[in-house]
Design an enzyme around this catalytic site. Structure first.
Site, PDB file in Angstrom:
ATOM      1  CD  GLU A  82      -2.721  -1.412  -0.055  1.00  0.00           C
ATOM      2  OE1 GLU A  82      -2.864  -0.467  -0.856  1.00  0.00           O
ATOM      3  OE2 GLU A  82      -3.195  -2.547  -0.272  1.00  0.00           O
ATOM      4  CG  ASP A 124       1.790  -7.475  -5.709  1.00  0.00           C
ATOM      5  OD1 ASP A 124       1.317  -7.092  -4.623  1.00  0.00           O
ATOM      6  OD2 ASP A 124       1.226  -8.312  -6.433  1.00  0.00           O
TER       7      ASP A 124
END
Length: 645
Positions: A494, A557
């Site tokens: 995030e 990611d």
């Protein structure tokens, strides 16, 4: 040898493998063989397993509250339980049957002309009818302290343009099923079947006219492209047939200087889409969209009927039972209320503090990573760290529930339809009222009982709901490396969104603002293109991954995994194997054929098995941990490994 492992339908039913050949299957292969998708769901796996646990716990609480009201100490919870009880009362709802929707359907069928539609745009919008053009209120992406009007086009019946491709057999089958179900729903509210079929045929004709014009999921994934400011005086000239001025002015009770056009191509084609020749089709489309969107809140017969289409879409074997449906409906409408309740009961303040400290640690590691970065210039590094330091962290659940929820009152003597219609109008009006208010930066975009996490580029904040903060993501029973491979990677993922291909275009205040030097941004674009290329075309579940669609999540990611790995290394009990094994475990996924197709067409995330494998292939530490050689399936040549942050 250079290869990217982990795709393919062979993974869906594959047997266990060796870590060197396929990390995902080595970790999850035995589970994959035995895992059963619940009959009323389209998938199972890491996130979904936790979701089922939340569902089970809260459904038990709802049942007990519904049977013993005196145990409820909070009026907002009481209203949610009343809604649950009402939605679960099939006998009560069957007394109303189609009656509640008739007056609303009549409002559409009474539209006698294009002029009539034009004159009533704002009223129809406030009452939740689908329109060929509408508005929404959100933060101005260039000045996120203020809210502005966003102009929105109509949406397709099927999830994405790819379903309308001539070669897409699933799309044809789904559209045929939709036509059949919509025709039956119209006949259930009183239309003769031939007339119902005629209405649906016209609706599908208008839907088909939208296909070449609306954005695809890939286009929507390029988030900043929704920001196309236009002077209000110019916008109102864009239709010869609709009063675009009154649509906006009557809804926000003001005349704005500008509006933001989400789909410029749509607005330029508005006259072609909406004219005297297409009016009958638009009217039919409005009727069909409305009856299909509201059918499930009438009675059980209507819910089962529209459910046939939903099952065809998802591939699930059966609908949720009435009680589970009632729970999800009430928990959805009162989402923040239930999220706070869940967070306080099942998570608590101590866990909140613990996770907040983990987030702080990940941010400090990220700062070290930026300082050590070899491809960024010093000016860009400084600004990136300013943005990093300003990230607002939201963990568990909000401290205060929005005032909006205090306006929801449930009358159990009324129909479910009428109760929800009142709530939908309150929600719509509340959203419109935001135009005259500053942006509320304390608002949470996810409730505490949701198994998920997110980054909001226009607020520069990250949210970690309570429900995701449990094993396998996070547990005191797990080693630090396992926790970093789980929640650590999610947290850093995030944070990485602040610097993905979308987030990188926003500054520390969430304003769309270029804070990069030209050279640095060019290097960044080269790296993101490598990430697009790495995933583009990987076979999976009978289809192929669209690299452009999933690029932002893949950038997050790879950045998140890299950062979590550095954090894990700082602990005394660092164990690279455990780190990568838990990373792979959280992405376990088994889904229906239909749901996999839906994800490949519309989801901005790569399929779970690919996230597990390909991102591990990008980490040099993975090769050392499992002694991976060039002859092994997981080997990826060093020049093909992508690392950005």
């Amino acid at each position: 040898m250079s290869k990217v492992i982990g795709g393919a339908g062979d993974m869906i039913d594959a047997k266990p493998a060796d870590y060197k050949d396929n990390l995902y299957l080595a970790v999850n292969g035995a589970w994959q063989e035995k895992a059963t998708i619940p009959a009323d769901k389209p998938r199972t796996g890491g996130f979904m397993d936790l979701d089922e646990g939340v569902e089970k716990a809260l459904m038990k609480d709802f049942h007990e509250f519904a049977n013993n009201e005196s145990e409820i100490k909070d009026d907002l919870i009481l209203q949610a339980i009343k809604l649950y009880r009402l939605a679960n009362n099939a006998d009560h709802l069957s007394k109303f049957h189609q009656q509640p929707i008739l007056k609303d359907m009549q409002r559409i069928s009474d539209l006698s002309s294009l002029q009539d539609l034009s004159d009533n745009l704002a009223t129809l919008s406030k009452n939740g009818f689908a329109l060929p053009i509408d508005i929404g209120i959100d933060a101005d992406m260039k000045d996120t302290a203020k809210n502005v009007v966003y102009v929105q086009g109509a949406s397709l019946i099927l999830p994405d343009k790819t379903y309308y491709d001539e070669k897409n057999e699933s799309g044809k089958q789904l559209l045929a099923k939709y036509a059949e179900v919509a025709s039956r729903l119209l006949s259930m509210i009183g239309y003769k079947l031939d007339e119902a079929k005629s209405i649906v045929k016209k609706a599908l004709a208008f839907d088909r006219s939208l296909v070449p014009i609306v954005k695809s999921s890939e286009e929507w994934a390029d988030y900043t492209k929704v920001y196309n400011p236009m002077k209000f005086s110019e916008y109102i000239t864009k239709s010869d047939n609709l009063d675009l001025k009154s649509l906006v002015v009557d809804l926000i009770n003001d005349t704005p200087d500008k509006v933001i056009i989400e789909e410029p191509r749509y607005l330029e084609n508005l006259n072609k889409l909406v004219n005297e020749d297409t009016f009958d089709n638009i009217k039919a489309w409005m009727m069909v969209k409305f009856v299909t969107s509201r059918a499930s809140i009438l009675d059980e017969e209507f819910r089962q009927t529209i459910g046939e289409y939903n099952l065809a879409m998802s591939g699930a074997k059966e609908l949720q039972n009435r009680t589970k449906y009632a729970y999800h409906l009430a928990a959805g409408i009162f989402s923040e209320v239930i999220g706070v309740y869940y967070g306080k009961k099942y998570f608590g303040e101590a866990a909140k503090d613990d996770v907040r400290n983990m987030v702080k640690k990940m941010i400090s590691i990220y700062e070290q990573r930026i300082n050590a970065n070899t491809w960024l210039g010093e000016d860009t590094k400084k600004k990136a760290i300013v943005k990093l330091d300003k990230i607002v962290v939201k963990v568990g659940y909000p401290d205060k529930i929005q005032d909006l929820y205090h306006k929801f009152e449930i009358n159990e003597n009324d129909s479910l339809y009428d109760n929800l219609s009142r709530i939908y109008k309150i929600m719509t009006q509340d959203s419109l009222d935001q135009y005259h208010k500053p942006v509320d930066r304390n608002k949470w975009v996810m409730p505490g009982h949701m198994v998920n996490a997110c980054y909001d580029p226009t607020r520069n904040d990250i949210t970690f709901p309570a429900a995701i903060l449990q094993a396998p993501f996070y547990s005191l029973e797990q080693t630090s490396s396992e926790n970093y491979g789980g929640i650590g990677a999610v947290i850093a993922h995030e944070i990485s969104h602040a610097f993905d291909n979308n987030g990188a275009q926003f500054d520390e205040f969430g304003n769309m603002n270029n804070w990069w030097t030209k050279d640095d941004y060019a290097k960044f674009k080269t790296l993101t293109q490598k990430m697009i290329d790495q995933f583009d075309g990987i076979p999976y579940a009978g289809g192929k991954v669209n690299g452009k669609l999933v690029v932002s999540e893949n950038v997050a990611d790879v950045g998140g995994l890299r950062c979590a790995l550095e954090a894990a290394k700082s602990e005394n009990d660092y164990d690279a194997k455990k780190f990568f094994i838990n990373w792979s475990r959280v992405w376990r996924l088994k889904a229906t054929k239909q749901f996999n197709e839906l994800l490949l067409s519309t989801d901005v995330h790569a399929p779970g098995p690919l996230r597990a494998n390909v991102q591990a292939q990008n980490m040099d530490e993975f090769y050392d941990a499992f002694d991976v050689k060039e002859s092994d399936g997981m080997w990826l040549d060093e020049d093909k490994r992508v690392n950005i942050w």
